[in-house]
Scaffold this motif. Structure first.
Motif, PDB file in Angstrom:
ATOM      1  N   MET A  35       0.826  -1.185   0.000  1.00 41.30           N
ATOM      2  CA  MET A  35       0.000   0.000   0.000  1.00 41.30           C
ATOM      3  C   MET A  35       0.875   1.255   0.000  1.00 41.30           C
ATOM      4  N   ILE A  36       0.372   2.288  -0.608  1.00 39.11           N
ATOM      5  CA  ILE A  36       1.022   3.595  -0.622  1.00 39.11           C
ATOM      6  C   ILE A  36      -0.078   4.646  -0.515  1.00 39.11           C
ATOM      7  N   THR A  37       0.193   5.675   0.241  1.00 43.43           N
ATOM      8  CA  THR A  37      -0.792   6.744   0.365  1.00 43.43           C
ATOM      9  C   THR A  37      -0.433   7.878  -0.589  1.00 43.43           C
ATOM     10  N   SER A  38      -1.417   8.706  -0.863  1.00 41.11           N
ATOM     11  CA  SER A  38      -1.161   9.851  -1.738  1.00 41.11           C
ATOM     12  C   SER A  38      -0.136  10.793  -1.091  1.00 41.11           C
ATOM     13  N   ALA A  39      -0.185  10.919   0.234  1.00 41.77           N
ATOM     14  CA  ALA A  39       0.796  11.761   0.927  1.00 41.77           C
ATOM     15  C   ALA A  39       2.206  11.193   0.775  1.00 41.77           C
ATOM     16  N   GLN A  40       2.343   9.860   0.823  1.00 41.22           N
ATOM     17  CA  GLN A  40       3.659   9.244   0.622  1.00 41.22           C
ATOM     18  C   GLN A  40       4.167   9.517  -0.790  1.00 41.22           C
ATOM     19  N   MET A  41       3.272   9.454  -1.763  1.00 40.07           N
ATOM     20  CA  MET A  41       3.685   9.723  -3.146  1.00 40.07           C
ATOM     21  C   MET A  41       4.217  11.140  -3.271  1.00 40.07           C
ATOM     22  N   ARG A  42       3.483  12.108  -2.735  1.00 42.16           N
ATOM     23  CA  ARG A  42       3.910  13.504  -2.838  1.00 42.16           C
ATOM     24  C   ARG A  42       5.216  13.730  -2.071  1.00 42.16           C
ATOM     25  N   ALA A  43       5.331  13.127  -0.893  1.00 46.99           N
ATOM     26  CA  ALA A  43       6.546  13.281  -0.086  1.00 46.99           C
ATOM     27  C   ALA A  43       7.749  12.641  -0.781  1.00 46.99           C
ATOM     28  N   ALA A  44       7.553  11.461  -1.341  1.00 43.80           N
ATOM     29  CA  ALA A  44       8.653  10.779  -2.034  1.00 43.80           C
ATOM     30  C   ALA A  44       9.108  11.598  -3.236  1.00 43.80           C
ATOM     31  N   ARG A  45       8.159  12.141  -3.977  1.00 41.53           N
ATOM     32  CA  ARG A  45       8.532  13.002  -5.111  1.00 41.53           C
ATOM     33  C   ARG A  45       9.320  14.211  -4.635  1.00 41.53           C
ATOM     34  N   ALA A  46       8.872  14.803  -3.523  1.00 44.15           N
ATOM     35  CA  ALA A  46       9.553  15.985  -2.999  1.00 44.15           C
ATOM     36  C   ALA A  46      10.985  15.646  -2.564  1.00 44.15           C
ATOM     37  N   LEU A  47      11.167  14.505  -1.901  1.00 44.65           N
ATOM     38  CA  LEU A  47      12.506  14.103  -1.471  1.00 44.65           C
ATOM     39  C   LEU A  47      13.446  13.926  -2.658  1.00 44.65           C
ATOM     40  N   LEU A  48      12.898  13.430  -3.755  1.00 42.14           N
ATOM     41  CA  LEU A  48      13.714  13.192  -4.945  1.00 42.14           C
ATOM     42  C   LEU A  48      13.828  14.415  -5.852  1.00 42.14           C
ATOM     43  N   GLY A  49      12.986  15.418  -5.595  1.00 39.25           N
ATOM     44  CA  GLY A  49      12.972  16.591  -6.470  1.00 39.25           C
ATOM     45  C   GLY A  49      12.302  16.316  -7.795  1.00 39.25           C
ATOM     46  N   PHE A  50      11.390  15.353  -7.817  1.00 33.44           N
ATOM     47  CA  PHE A  50      10.685  14.973  -9.039  1.00 33.44           C
ATOM     48  C   PHE A  50       9.368  15.729  -9.143  1.00 33.44           C
ATOM     49  N   ASP A  51       9.007  16.102 -10.351  1.00 33.66           N
ATOM     50  CA  ASP A  51       7.653  16.582 -10.579  1.00 33.66           C
ATOM     51  C   ASP A  51       6.826  15.382 -11.057  1.00 33.66           C
ATOM     52  N   GLN A  52       5.539  15.595 -11.267  1.00 33.81           N
ATOM     53  CA  GLN A  52       4.679  14.492 -11.669  1.00 33.81           C
ATOM     54  C   GLN A  52       5.081  13.924 -13.025  1.00 33.81           C
ATOM     55  N   LYS A  53       5.568  14.773 -13.914  1.00 29.71           N
ATOM     56  CA  LYS A  53       5.999  14.317 -15.239  1.00 29.71           C
ATOM     57  C   LYS A  53       7.168  13.344 -15.131  1.00 29.71           C
ATOM     58  N   LYS A  54       8.135  13.665 -14.271  1.00 25.54           N
ATOM     59  CA  LYS A  54       9.310  12.791 -14.099  1.00 25.54           C
ATOM     60  C   LYS A  54       8.886  11.436 -13.534  1.00 25.54           C
ATOM     61  N   LEU A  55       7.995  11.437 -12.528  1.00 25.19           N
ATOM     62  CA  LEU A  55       7.516  10.172 -11.971  1.00 25.19           C
ATOM     63  C   LEU A  55       6.759   9.373 -13.022  1.00 25.19           C
ATOM     64  N   ALA A  56       5.972  10.050 -13.836  1.00 26.52           N
ATOM     65  CA  ALA A  56       5.234   9.373 -14.905  1.00 26.52           C
ATOM     66  C   ALA A  56       6.210   8.704 -15.878  1.00 26.52           C
ATOM     67  N   GLU A  57       7.265   9.417 -16.247  1.00 25.54           N
ATOM     68  CA  GLU A  57       8.259   8.855 -17.164  1.00 25.54           C
ATOM     69  C   GLU A  57       8.935   7.624 -16.563  1.00 25.54           C
ATOM     70  N   LEU A  58       9.357   7.724 -15.307  1.00 25.58           N
ATOM     71  CA  LEU A  58      10.075   6.618 -14.667  1.00 25.58           C
ATOM     72  C   LEU A  58       9.198   5.398 -14.419  1.00 25.58           C
ATOM     73  N   SER A  59       7.914   5.621 -14.204  1.00 26.92           N
ATOM     74  CA  SER A  59       7.005   4.508 -13.926  1.00 26.92           C
ATOM     75  C   SER A  59       6.314   3.986 -15.182  1.00 26.92           C
ATOM     76  N   GLY A  60       6.455   4.706 -16.287  1.00 22.46           N
ATOM     77  CA  GLY A  60       5.800   4.292 -17.525  1.00 22.46           C
ATOM     78  C   GLY A  60       4.299   4.552 -17.522  1.00 22.46           C
ATOM     79  N   LEU A  61       3.867   5.498 -16.697  1.00 29.49           N
ATOM     80  CA  LEU A  61       2.452   5.852 -16.610  1.00 29.49           C
ATOM     81  C   LEU A  61       2.251   7.252 -17.171  1.00 29.49           C
ATOM     82  N   SER A  62       1.002   7.645 -17.339  1.00 30.08           N
ATOM     83  CA  SER A  62       0.706   8.979 -17.836  1.00 30.08           C
ATOM     84  C   SER A  62       0.646   9.977 -16.679  1.00 30.08           C
TER      85      SER A  62
END
Length: 88
Positions: free
Chosen positions: A1-28
């Motif tokens: 399980m993952i929460t939406s808050a964990q997703m946002r926090a993990a992106r922030a720790l990595l300095g990723f925007d939503q586009k970068k996460l989409a690219e790395l995960s192969g999602l839109s």
């Protein structure tokens, strides 16, 4: 399980925007946006959830569940347990 808050926090720790996460995960980007807009636990196709978790893992983020210990001892953040009686 993952929460939406964990997703946002993990992106922030990595300095990723939503586009970068989409690219790395192969999602839109809209899929990432919907996942992050979920209240509490992220809802979605299991395959999509797995892809996001794997993308974070490969980028160096360990997702820690409630009551779990961080096994690698790396830097990170975690929310403290809150007393529902005092959160009103």
């Amino acid at each position: 399980m993952i929460t939406s808050a964990q997703m946002r926090a993990a992106r922030a720790l990595l300095g990723f925007d939503q586009k970068k996460l989409a690219e790395l995960s192969g999602l839109s980007v809209p899929t990432i946006q919907r996942m992050e807009a979920s209240p509490g636990n992220v809802r979605g196709v299991v395959d999509s959830l797995i892809r996001v978790i794997e993308a974070f893992d490969e980028a160096g983020v360990e997702l820690i569940g409630p009551g779990s210990a961080s096994t690698t001892g790396g830097r990170g953040v975690r929310l403290k347990s809150r007393d529902p009686e005092t959160d009103r």
